[in-house]
Design an enzyme around this catalytic site. Structure first.
Site, PDB file in Angstrom:
ATOM      1  CE  LYS A 188      58.409   0.359 -16.398  1.00 57.05           C
ATOM      2  NZ  LYS A 188      58.113   0.190 -17.818  1.00 57.05           N
ATOM      3  NE  ARG A 237      59.761  -6.430 -18.740  1.00 58.66           N
ATOM      4  CZ  ARG A 237      60.448  -5.764 -17.818  1.00 58.66           C
ATOM      5  NH1 ARG A 237      59.841  -4.892 -17.038  1.00 58.66           N
ATOM      6  NH2 ARG A 237      61.740  -5.965 -17.686  1.00 58.66           N
TER       7      ARG A 237
HETATM    8  N1  PMM Z   1      60.332  -1.708 -18.848  1.00 65.50           N
HETATM    9  C1  PMM Z   1      61.555  -2.020 -18.405  1.00 65.50           C
HETATM   10  C2  PMM Z   1      62.306  -3.037 -19.013  1.00 65.50           C
HETATM   11  N2  PMM Z   1      61.807  -3.737 -20.046  1.00 65.50           N
HETATM   12  N3  PMM Z   1      60.064  -4.172 -21.532  1.00 65.50           N
HETATM   13  C3  PMM Z   1      58.844  -3.887 -22.007  1.00 65.50           C
HETATM   14  N4  PMM Z   1      58.342  -4.590 -23.042  1.00 65.50           N
HETATM   15  N5  PMM Z   1      58.090  -2.886 -21.479  1.00 65.50           N
HETATM   16  C4  PMM Z   1      58.539  -2.122 -20.439  1.00 65.50           C
HETATM   17  O1  PMM Z   1      57.824  -1.194 -20.016  1.00 65.50           O
HETATM   18  C5  PMM Z   1      59.825  -2.406 -19.916  1.00 65.50           C
HETATM   19  C6  PMM Z   1      60.568  -3.459 -20.504  1.00 65.50           C
HETATM   20  C7  PMM Z   1      62.133  -1.262 -17.250  1.00 65.50           C
HETATM   21  O2  PMM Z   1      61.686  -1.805 -16.048  1.00 65.50           O
HETATM   22  P1  PMM Z   1      62.486  -2.912 -15.166  1.00 65.50           P
HETATM   23  O3  PMM Z   1      63.695  -2.257 -14.583  1.00 65.50           O
HETATM   24  O4  PMM Z   1      61.479  -3.305 -14.171  1.00 65.50           O
HETATM   25  O5  PMM Z   1      62.882  -4.072 -16.021  1.00 65.50           O
END
Ligand code: PMM
Length: 269
Positions: A204, A244
């Site tokens: 991020k 994640r």
């Molecule tokens: N961030 C993204 C997408 N899904 N789900 C959860 N539970 N927590 C998060 O912080 C989160 C998520 C956005 O990031 P990406 O583009 O890497 O998917």
């Protein structure tokens, strides 16, 4: 949790896995590298992103989920829409990851309750297009804790089993960098609510800012892997249940080192 975005526009892997074959191949490789679950998303939630319709979102994720389920890969569906969650669960997903914590779609709670599946409730204040305007806090740690606690109460009131709820601070969602850091430093405020906590800092922007060069330009997402790993280990050492991440192999290696210190805290839900 390994990240698989089947989107043209996610901030770090957008466009890389938007065709079925490359998405399935990547999902299998994340699982092979040691992810316990692969999080499949069809709608970008990066700041400023415009929404797509539910049919487009479902058409992106369902074929990928069907193929990965056939290959034995456990998956969560990353969506804020009940209809997409339902279709994904029918296609073989085993958990719902809802970045709106149940706020975006009032029907999500009944889908999660009926499925009896794990439901990840992330802290959220509004859709991506204007969420950064909502990043105002007097005390981010206590406000995020209280708002998440209210989401868990609402889920339980709607019939969701408390033992299937996972909470997530929502790093970068209606948060400035200092808010993300405060939440990272005080994860115990969230783990203290008694639910498993998912920590999702991977690549991020706030990590890119810490790694900025002398001209202040944030390090691009592909160069944020080591910083991501550092945040993941710190989070698990502070009691996070899961992380994640885009880079599963490095994370599994880092967690093996952490586990070797004799502090295993992993639990399945
Ligand atoms: N961030 C993204 C997408 N899904 N789900 C959860 N539970 N927590 C998060 O912080 C989160 C998520 C956005 O990031 P990406 O583009 O890497 O998917």
């Amino acid at each position: 949790m390994g990240v698989l975005n089947v989107t043209p526009d996610s901030f770090s892997d957008g466009g890389r896995y938007s065709d079925l074959a490359s998405a399935v191949e990547h999902g299998i490789s994340l699982y092979g590298e040691g992810a316990d679950i692969v999080d499949v998303g069809g709608e970008s939630t990066r700041p400023g992103a415009e929404r797509i319709d539910a049919a487009t979102e479902a058409a992106r994720v369902v074929p990928v989920i069907e193929s990965l389920a056939a290959a034995g890969v456990p998956m969560s569906i990353d969506t804020t829409r009940a209809a997409v969650a339902e279709a994904a669960l029918a296609a073989g997903a085993i958990a719902v990851n809802d970045v709106s914590g149940g706020l975006a779609d009032p029907s999500m709670a009944s889908v999660a309750a009926a499925a009896g599946c794990p439901w990840i409730l992330m802290h959220w204040r509004g859709h991506s297009r204007d969420m950064q305007k909502l990043a105002t806090y007097r005390d981010v740690v206590s406000e995020v804790r209280d708002e998440l606690s209210a989401r868990a109460d609402a889920a339980i009131a709607a019939g969701v089993d408390a033992g299937r709820i996972v909470l997530d601070p929502g790093l970068g969602f209606a948060k400035q960098a200092e808010h993300n850091w405060a939440l990272s430093a005080h994860l115990e405020a969230l783990t203290g609510l008694g639910f498993p906590v998912l920590f999702a800092a991977s690549r991020k922007t706030y990590l890119g800012r810490v790694l900025a060069g002398p001209d202040g330009t944030p390090r691009p997402p592909d160069g944020r892997g080591a910083a991501t790993l550092a945040t993941s280990i710190l989070a698990v050492a502070s009691g996070a249940w899961g992380v994640r991440v885009h880079e599963v192999r490095d994370t599994v290696d880092g967690l093996a080192v952490w586990r070797a210190t004799g502090s295993p805290r992993f639990t399945k839900i």
